[in-house]
Design a protein around this motif. Structure first.
Motif: not given
Ligand SMILES: Cc1cc2nc3c(=O)[nH]c(=O)nc-3n(C[C@H](O)[C@H](O)[C@H](O)COP(=O)(O)O)c2cc1C
Length: 457
Positions: A8-12, A14-18, A70-74, A105-111
């Protein structure tokens, strides 16, 4: 097992989640992993049937699907949300049915909890067998203990599937279809004087309930207002996650499409904002998601602070606890005020709810009222505060400066008075007699200053 990985990362690449998924693929080599960069190639997937079919055929022939995002905006990025809409629009649910599912997922654990609720509920809607969710911090893979946790998650995920464990659904079916809304009432007009009112919708909704709800709301206003249709704006695409905005809040799309000017000139300057949309696949549309993701060019600064916000929603919101939580948490985190959410779910009372919304907006905007932040607002603030203060200060330099200037660094260790008082009381209560005496006084002493305020008011 054959596994389709929907990234799901728009970074393709280069995604950290991947990277978490790639790590698992190295540890669990017996499986075949086929990775699709969904968000990165959403335009192609949306416009070329072959591209969409390629993914669906792979899913159809797989044993398991892993949502890696990644988590994006909740939630998840708008591009990923769009792909999920396409699954239902193009009737491709069959490919997912009875497949095992997992989410990373990866995120900063905000929601991140809300994003995981969403992915799980979509998996349930697709009648998949959900085997497990893993929510990592963006940097967890760099830590040995966290890598070991990820490895164990891999063991659990694949064991659940291989043993075909009986897995329970978490989310019951939704899909409430509202009755037609036809306004019955002559609305009382409210003069909002010089308050700037902005109504934003994600499409025209001509002939639909939401169009009539917006019209009813407009009937309640005698002063000026502005109405904007997001689908009529030139928005080139969703947030790409490049984070170039971090240094100075300048977005890579600046000058290339309408969004930045629209947000700066209309959204930020509005005193009152109405957000109008329909429920689509357990959230609002991907167009609305694009709005929230693209507004990230303000990074972690609450760019809607002090605004009065009302929602007009078509659909069964009472079925969507996660969406409701996201709306309430978003507004709290923004330090805005949620006047009300009006839906067409209880169509008989929609007229009065809309009238009431206008009245509340008038009263609450005149009072400049904002409801206090509860756990979502305060908790969210602390996560951002700590993140920007230390590890991401360099990336989000403008946020850091703004947090310093606006008292957002409200660390307890800066509260010298409270620390001194605590220190003194700890010393005092080290004496056993004093400790007992104070223990007995705690209840009455605690309320005394409050009672004094009330008495003198
Ligand atoms: C537009 C945008 C919105 C974000 N929203 C959230 C959020 O709501 N919660 C959170 O914890 N992190 C959020 N993040 C941080 C990302 O989830 C995080 O950096 C993630 O590790 C990126 O993964 P990727 O490299 O796979 O894209 C956001 C990042 C961007 C660019």
């Amino acid at each position: 097992m054959k596994i389709s990985v929907l990234s799901g990362s728009p970074k393709g690449k280069h995604s950290v989640s991947l990277q978490s998924l790639l790590y698992l693929s190295k540890k669990f080599k017996d499986h075949d992993y086929n990775i699709f960069h969904i968000s990165k190639s959403i335009k192609k997937i949306e416009s070329e049937n072959d591209e969409f079919d390629k993914i669906i055929n792979d899913v159809n022939s797989s044993d398991m699907v892993i949502w890696v995002t990644p988590v994006y905006s909740f939630l998840v990025p708008s591009q990923y949300k769009r792909f999920i809409e396409l699954i239902f629009e193009k009737k491709a649910e069959y490919a997912f049915k009875n497949k095992f599912a997992g989410a990373i997922t990866t995120s900063i654990n905000f929601f991140d909890n809300c994003a995981h609720n969403y992915l799980r509920s979509i998996s349930d809607d697709l009648e998949m067998k959900f085997c497990g969710s893993f929510s990592a911090d963006s940097y967890d893979l760099l830590n040995e203990e966290e890598r070991s946790r990820l490895f164990k998650f891999g063991e659990v995920l694949f064991a659940n599937a291989e043993k075909n464990m009986p897995l329970q659904k978490f989310f019951s079916k939704t899909g409430f279809v509202p009755k037609p809304y036809n306004p019955q009432k002559t609305f009382e007009k409210t003069d909002f004087k010089d308050k700037k009112i902005l109504i934003v919708k994600d499409r025209s909704y001509e002939g639909e309930n939401l169009h009539k709800m917006i019209n009813s709301f407009k009937e309640c206003i005698s002063s000026e207002f502005e109405e904007i249709d997001l689908s009529a704006l030139d928005i080139k695409g969703g947030c790409t996650g490049c984070v170039q905005c971090g240094f100075d809040h300048h977005c890579m799309y600046e000058g290339a499409d309408d969004f930045i000017d629209f947000f700066n000139e209309k959204v930020k300057k509005a005193d009152i904002m109405i957000i109008a949309g329909e429920i689509k696949d357990r959230w609002l549309s991907s167009k609305w998601k694009e709005f929230f993701d693209r507004s990230f060019f303000h990074n972690h600064i609450p760019s809607m602070m002090g605004k009065q916000v009302g929602f007009l929603i078509s659909g069964g919101l009472s079925e969507q606890a996660n969406l409701k939580e996201i709306i309430e948490s978003f507004i709290q985190w923004q330090r805005a005020n949620l006047c009300d959410i009006v839906t067409d779910e209880f169509v008989e009372s929609t007229d009065s709810a809309i009238q009431n919304l206008a009245t509340r907006l008038k009263i609450e905007s005149e009072l400049e009222f904002a409801a206090p932040q509860g756990f979502p607002g305060k908790g969210g603030h602390k996560i951002f505060r700590d993140d920007i203060f230390a590890r991401h200060r360099f990336v989000f330099q403008t946020d850091h400066k703004w947090y310093e200037e606006n008292g957002f660094y409200d660390f307890p260790q800066y509260d010298e008075k409270a620390l001194e008082m605590s220190e003194n009381m700890i010393k005092l209560t080290s004496d056993p007699n004093m400790r007992e005496a104070i223990r007995k006084m705690l209840k009455t002493e605690m309320v005394k200053p409050h009672a004094k305020i009330v008495e003198n008011s």
